[in-house]
Every structure is written in structure tokens, then in C-alpha cells.
Design a protein around this motif. Structure first.
Motif, PDB file in Angstrom:
ATOM      1  N   GLU A  16      38.001  -6.767  47.114  1.00 39.72           N
ATOM      2  CA  GLU A  16      36.680  -5.988  46.595  1.00 39.72           C
ATOM      3  C   GLU A  16      35.514  -6.744  47.331  1.00 39.72           C
ATOM      4  O   GLU A  16      35.432  -7.625  48.036  1.00 39.72           O
ATOM      5  N   GLU A  17      34.740  -5.818  47.348  1.00 41.25           N
ATOM      6  CA  GLU A  17      33.303  -5.895  48.199  1.00 41.25           C
ATOM      7  C   GLU A  17      33.732  -6.356  49.654  1.00 41.25           C
ATOM      8  O   GLU A  17      33.202  -7.574  49.996  1.00 41.25           O
ATOM      9  N   ARG A  18      34.498  -5.690  50.285  1.00 45.48           N
ATOM     10  CA  ARG A  18      35.003  -6.207  51.563  1.00 45.48           C
ATOM     11  C   ARG A  18      34.151  -5.989  52.452  1.00 45.48           C
ATOM     12  O   ARG A  18      34.242  -6.864  53.698  1.00 45.48           O
ATOM     13  N   THR A  19      32.957  -5.304  52.446  1.00 43.47           N
ATOM     14  CA  THR A  19      31.875  -5.327  53.493  1.00 43.47           C
ATOM     15  C   THR A  19      31.045  -6.556  53.427  1.00 43.47           C
ATOM     16  O   THR A  19      30.250  -6.650  54.150  1.00 43.47           O
ATOM     17  N   HIS A  20      31.134  -7.486  52.360  1.00 47.10           N
ATOM     18  CA  HIS A  20      30.047  -8.179  52.090  1.00 47.10           C
ATOM     19  C   HIS A  20      30.782  -9.491  52.011  1.00 47.10           C
ATOM     20  O   HIS A  20      30.033 -10.488  51.777  1.00 47.10           O
ATOM     21  N   ARG A  21      31.889  -9.839  52.687  1.00 45.87           N
ATOM     22  CA  ARG A  21      32.744 -11.107  52.769  1.00 45.87           C
ATOM     23  C   ARG A  21      31.581 -12.208  53.664  1.00 45.87           C
ATOM     24  O   ARG A  21      31.725 -13.236  53.313  1.00 45.87           O
TER      25      ARG A  21
ATOM     26  N   LYS B 200      28.222 -13.098  51.860  1.00 53.64           N
ATOM     27  CA  LYS B 200      28.653 -14.353  50.745  1.00 53.64           C
ATOM     28  C   LYS B 200      28.749 -15.477  51.533  1.00 53.64           C
ATOM     29  O   LYS B 200      28.388 -16.683  50.900  1.00 53.64           O
TER      30      LYS B 200
ATOM     31  N   ASN C 193      30.932  -6.097  58.295  1.00 57.26           N
ATOM     32  CA  ASN C 193      30.616  -7.182  57.554  1.00 57.26           C
ATOM     33  C   ASN C 193      29.396  -7.985  58.335  1.00 57.26           C
ATOM     34  O   ASN C 193      28.490  -8.557  57.954  1.00 57.26           O
TER      35      ASN C 193
ATOM     36  N   PHE D 231      24.341  -0.078  52.307  1.00 54.26           N
ATOM     37  CA  PHE D 231      24.681  -1.540  52.205  1.00 54.26           C
ATOM     38  C   PHE D 231      23.460  -2.636  52.327  1.00 54.26           C
ATOM     39  O   PHE D 231      23.519  -3.465  51.651  1.00 54.26           O
TER      40      PHE D 231
END
Length: 260
Positions: A101-106, A109, A136, A172
């Protein structure tokens, strides 16, 4: 902490050379620098003298295994410069990220949860693609630095990259901007180089850095010794150009340097 991704979907344009030497030049001015190697080839890690055995935790572990940023850090031979290295495991990350989930924001984060006061600036060396790893990086940063080789197809590739930036900004990361385009592998003896330079500056104006990076043998030799060119031969034309580029970059940065 200022965050900048060094990106271009085209390979062989000098991304890693720019990442290594800009990080070194900024560290030499007293900045505390973090370099994240996000390219599965791991050339930035090798170019800073890290062996495969040194890379206990890597950018793969940061993205996929939720290993804290502090545990992925390696010291380099350059005072003030730390690196999150890359390993070949990162080549499978594009596929594995699809399942998150939210693979573009790893990456964002991971950086947001870290002690950002430890560094003044973070540079991210991106792979030569516009896949999930580069995505990312673009979500995690405020700015892009785009190395652009002075060749015939340069503007075509740049146009594609800028379109991608607009899509990412819309979906994004509204803060994302292109801080600057740096012309690399510049050869004043070649008329095509001058023509490409003129075309890029006509299209993008002040976005293009005044400093150009020349074709230089010492820049190519330095990584084989596990050293940035600025340490390998600080007097060569390539090193001098990167020092000038770092000075120009600092002039474009917001006043957010943490350390005195």
C-alpha cells in the motif's frame, strides 16, 4: 533537511558521477550530507569505496524491509558524507513494491521518520528509468537536479522527464520542482555540444545551470579507485567544475541548512 533527487531516465548521462561529486563538494563546505543510492547497479556506493561486504543494510532494506534509516547508514572516506548503499537486491524492488500500500511513498515515510536534524541535505541517485524507484525518490524530495548529456537526443528525453514531473506534481507531490538542469560531458571542440547547449538554454532559460561539466578522463578514472574525483584529483577540470556547480546549487537552495 533539503532533499534533492538526481534523475534522468536516460542512462550514461552522468547521474552517479554528479551525485558522488556534488555530495563530496557539499561536504567539503561543511554541510552534513546524506547520499541515498537508489540505483540497483550500486555505482555510487562503489564509487565511494564501499565493498559488497560493507553493505549490511541497503536502500532495498529501507524500502522493502522497513529497516530504519539510521541502520542503513554507512560512513564514507569523505568527512561529513554518509551513504545508504545499494545492492543487487534492489533490482527486484520494482516488482515487490507493487504489493505494498502507498508504494509510491515508501522512501518519503522512511525519511520523514528519521532524525532529519542529522543532515543538512539529502541527495538521491536514481536509476536510469521512470519506474517505482525513481517515483519514490520524486515523491520524497522537493527538487530535482537533472544531468543532461550534450547529445542529439537530449531534449527529447528531457521533455519526457518534465512531463513525468508534471504528473507527479499533480498526483503525489505538489512541492516537486526542477531545481536545475546541468549539462554534462561538455566538449567545446564539438559543434553539436554547443548547439545542444544553446537549444536547452533557449528552451529552459535560467533553469539550466551556468556551470557545465566537461568530458574529463579523471572523472571516469576516479570510481575505479573508490574515490570521488574531488579527492582523486581535485585540480582536474571535472573536479573544478563540480566545485563551481556546488557553489551554484547552494545559491539556489532555500535557507534551511541545519548545522552552523
Amino acid at each position: 533537511m533539503v532533499r534533492i533527487a538526481i534523475a534522468n531516465q536516460k542512462g550514461g548521462v552522468g547521474k552517479t558521477t554528479t551525485a558522488i561529486n556534488m555530495a563530496t563538494a557539499l561536504a567539503a563546505t561543511g554541510w552534513k550530507v546524506l547520499l541515498i543510492d537508489l540505483d540497483p547497479q550500486g555505482n555510487a556506493s562503489t564509487g565511494l569505496g564501499l565493498t559488497q561486504g560493507d553493505r549490511v543494510n541497503s536502500s532495498y532494506d529501507l524500502l522493502i524491509n522497513d529497516v530504519p534509516l539510521a541502520d542503513c547508514i554507512n560512513q564514507t572516506k569523505v568527512p561529513g558524507l554518509e551513504i545508504v548503499p545499494a545492492t543487487v537486491d534492489l533490482s527486484g524492488a520494482e516488482v515487490e513494491l507493487v504489493g505494498f500500500e502507498e508504494r509510491t511513498h515508501r522512501l518519503k515515510k522512511a525519511l520523514d521518520s528519521a532524525d532529519n536534524g542529522r543532515w543538512d541535505i539529502c541527495l538521491i541517485d536514481c536509476p536510469p528509468s521512470l519506474g517505482l524507484l525513481t517515483l519514490n525518490a520524486m515523491v520524497a524530495v522537493e527538487s530535482l537536479m537533472v544531468p543532461l548529456q550534450c547529445e542529439f537526443f537530449a531534449l527529447e528525453g528531457l521533455s519526457q522527464l518534465l512531463q513525468t514531473v508534471e504528473r507527479i506534481r499533480a498526483r503525489f507531490n505538489r512541492q516537486l520542482s526542477v531545481m536545475g538542469v546541468v549539462l554534462t560531458m561538455y566538449d567545446r571542440r564539438n559543434k553539436l555540444t554547443e548547439q545542444v547547449s544553446d537549444d536547452v538554454r533557449a528552451c529552459l532559460g535560467d533553469v539550466v545551470f551556468d556551470t557545465v561539466i566537461p568530458r574529463n578522463v579523471r572523472l571516469s578514472e576516479a570510481p575505479s579507485h573508490g574515490l570521488p574525483a574531488l579527492i582523486y584529483d581535485y585540480r582536474c577540470s571535472g573536479s573544478v567544475a563540480y566545485i563551481d556547480l556546488a557553489r551554484e546549487l547552494i545559491g539556489r537552495l532555500p535557507d534551511r541548512k541545519v548545522a552552523a
